[in-house]
Design a protein around this motif. Structure first.
Motif, PDB file in Angstrom:
ATOM      1  N   ALA A 165       0.822  -1.205   0.000  1.00 25.74           N
ATOM      2  CA  ALA A 165       0.000   0.000   0.000  1.00 25.74           C
ATOM      3  C   ALA A 165       0.860   1.259   0.000  1.00 25.74           C
ATOM      4  O   ALA A 165       0.574   2.222  -0.713  1.00 25.74           O
ATOM      5  N   VAL A 166       1.947   1.255   0.793  1.00 23.80           N
ATOM      6  CA  VAL A 166       2.851   2.407   0.818  1.00 23.80           C
ATOM      7  C   VAL A 166       3.519   2.593  -0.537  1.00 23.80           C
ATOM      8  O   VAL A 166       3.648   3.718  -1.051  1.00 23.80           O
ATOM      9  N   PHE A 167       3.946   1.478  -1.158  1.00 22.38           N
ATOM     10  CA  PHE A 167       4.589   1.567  -2.475  1.00 22.38           C
ATOM     11  C   PHE A 167       3.617   2.124  -3.521  1.00 22.38           C
ATOM     12  O   PHE A 167       3.964   3.035  -4.294  1.00 22.38           O
ATOM     13  N   ILE A 168       2.406   1.582  -3.537  1.00 21.78           N
ATOM     14  CA  ILE A 168       1.405   2.061  -4.501  1.00 21.78           C
ATOM     15  C   ILE A 168       1.058   3.524  -4.233  1.00 21.78           C
ATOM     16  O   ILE A 168       0.879   4.319  -5.166  1.00 21.78           O
ATOM     17  N   ALA A 169       0.966   3.911  -2.942  1.00 16.99           N
ATOM     18  CA  ALA A 169       0.643   5.296  -2.598  1.00 16.99           C
ATOM     19  C   ALA A 169       1.715   6.250  -3.111  1.00 16.99           C
ATOM     20  O   ALA A 169       1.401   7.314  -3.657  1.00 16.99           O
ATOM     21  N   ASN A 170       2.987   5.896  -2.948  1.00 17.36           N
ATOM     22  CA  ASN A 170       4.074   6.756  -3.436  1.00 17.36           C
ATOM     23  C   ASN A 170       4.036   6.886  -4.959  1.00 17.36           C
ATOM     24  O   ASN A 170       4.169   7.988  -5.503  1.00 17.36           O
ATOM     25  N   ARG A 171       3.858   5.757  -5.650  1.00 18.77           N
ATOM     26  CA  ARG A 171       3.836   5.798  -7.113  1.00 18.77           C
ATOM     27  C   ARG A 171       2.607   6.545  -7.629  1.00 18.77           C
ATOM     28  O   ARG A 171       2.698   7.356  -8.558  1.00 18.77           O
ATOM     29  N   ALA A 172       1.445   6.260  -7.030  1.00 16.93           N
ATOM     30  CA  ALA A 172       0.212   6.894  -7.503  1.00 16.93           C
ATOM     31  C   ALA A 172       0.221   8.394  -7.235  1.00 16.93           C
ATOM     32  O   ALA A 172      -0.210   9.183  -8.083  1.00 16.93           O
ATOM     33  N   SER A 173       0.718   8.818  -6.059  1.00 19.13           N
ATOM     34  CA  SER A 173       0.757  10.250  -5.758  1.00 19.13           C
ATOM     35  C   SER A 173       1.728  10.982  -6.679  1.00 19.13           C
ATOM     36  O   SER A 173       1.464  12.105  -7.115  1.00 19.13           O
TER      37      SER A 173
END
Length: 274
Positions: free
Chosen positions: A33-41
């Motif tokens: 979730a943290v990885f996806i959040a960084n990439r998506a943001s």
């Protein structure tokens, strides 16, 4: 007693082994979730910046989306561990309110909501020169909790968003135009008149490229006239995009050169003022 201790430890160990797979899955989900959040943001922020001239709102929305996805991942991880009751209370409005008040996060929640309002209301843009409670500087960033402002002497000031929202805010560069003024006392002598001094100053102001001529032409008011002296109030408009150089330094240069022009025409200048 040793048998009781051994039985308790054995029970805890069995419970740990039972929970271990769920714990590992929860950790993996949170990391993902943290990885996806960084990439998506980062992706969202980049797309918004390409469509916006001001990076303030895109940066704020990117940070907001990042933490929203991290919070969602945390809730999923808690649900995997069996804490569905905690997740439900966090989702509910009453649960969120109790969570905030219980952990003394009232100020953080207030600043966060103020940041959301500032991001959409947009009383300033990045690099605008603003004044808040006597503090003047450039806006550098709008974060989830604070507004970062850099003063002209290089100090970084982190202002709570709630303070920025509540206090009167003066934006010196929003419209790109700012009027400046100063007073000059002219010693006319026995022959000169206030109109002559006014014409000398106006002719000089018309030669300065940084001073606007149309539609906001410079003008001068006669504020006080004595037997041999006159107090003149000089007004002119300047480009305020670069407030320090385009306004403050320009005003200082104009005041000095106005004095030189009057002295060169044979008139005395006993005083210059704001």
């Amino acid at each position: 007693m040793m048998q009781d201790l051994h039985r308790v430890l054995s029970t805890y160990w069995q419970q740990f082994l039972y929970v271990l797979p769920k714990l590992l899955i929860a950790i993996v989900l949170l990391v993902v979730a943290v990885f996806i959040a960084n990439r998506a943001s980062a992706l969202l922020g980049g797309r918004l910046r390409r469509r916006s001239h001001d990076p303030l709102l895109p940066d704020f929305l990117a940070r907001l989306s990042k933490w929203a996805m991290v919070l969602l991942g945390l809730m999923v991880a808690l649900n995997v561990l069996g804490f569905s009751g905690i997740v439900g209370s966090l989702v509910g409005a009453a649960g969120v309110s109790a969570f905030i008040v219980g952990f003394a996060f009232k100020d953080i929640a207030e600043n966060f909501l103020a940041g959301v309002i500032l991001a959409f209301n947009r009383p300033f843009h990045i690099n605008d020169t603003v004044e808040i409670k006597g503090l003047i500087g450039h806006v550098e960033a709008l974060n989830l909790r604070t507004t970062l402002m850099r003063t002209f002497d290089g100090k970084h000031i982190f202002l709570p968003n709630s303070l920025v929202l509540k206090e009167p805010l003066i934006n010196y560069t929003r419209d790109g135009n700012l009027r400046q003024e100063f007073t000059v006392t002219v010693d006319l002598g026995p022959d000169a008149t206030p109109d002559q001094a006014i014409n000398i100053i106006l002719n000089y102001l018309r030669t300065i490229p940084d001073i606007q001529q149309t539609p906001r032409a410079p003008y001068i008011n006669l504020e006080k006239a004595g037997n041999t002296t006159a107090d003149l109030r000089v007004y002119f408009w300047a480009d305020s995009d670069d407030y320090r150089r385009g306004v403050l330094q320009l005003k200082s240069r104009v005041m000095q050169e106005v004095k030189q022009e009057l002295v060169g025409a044979g008139l005395g200048v006993p005083a210059l003022g704001q």
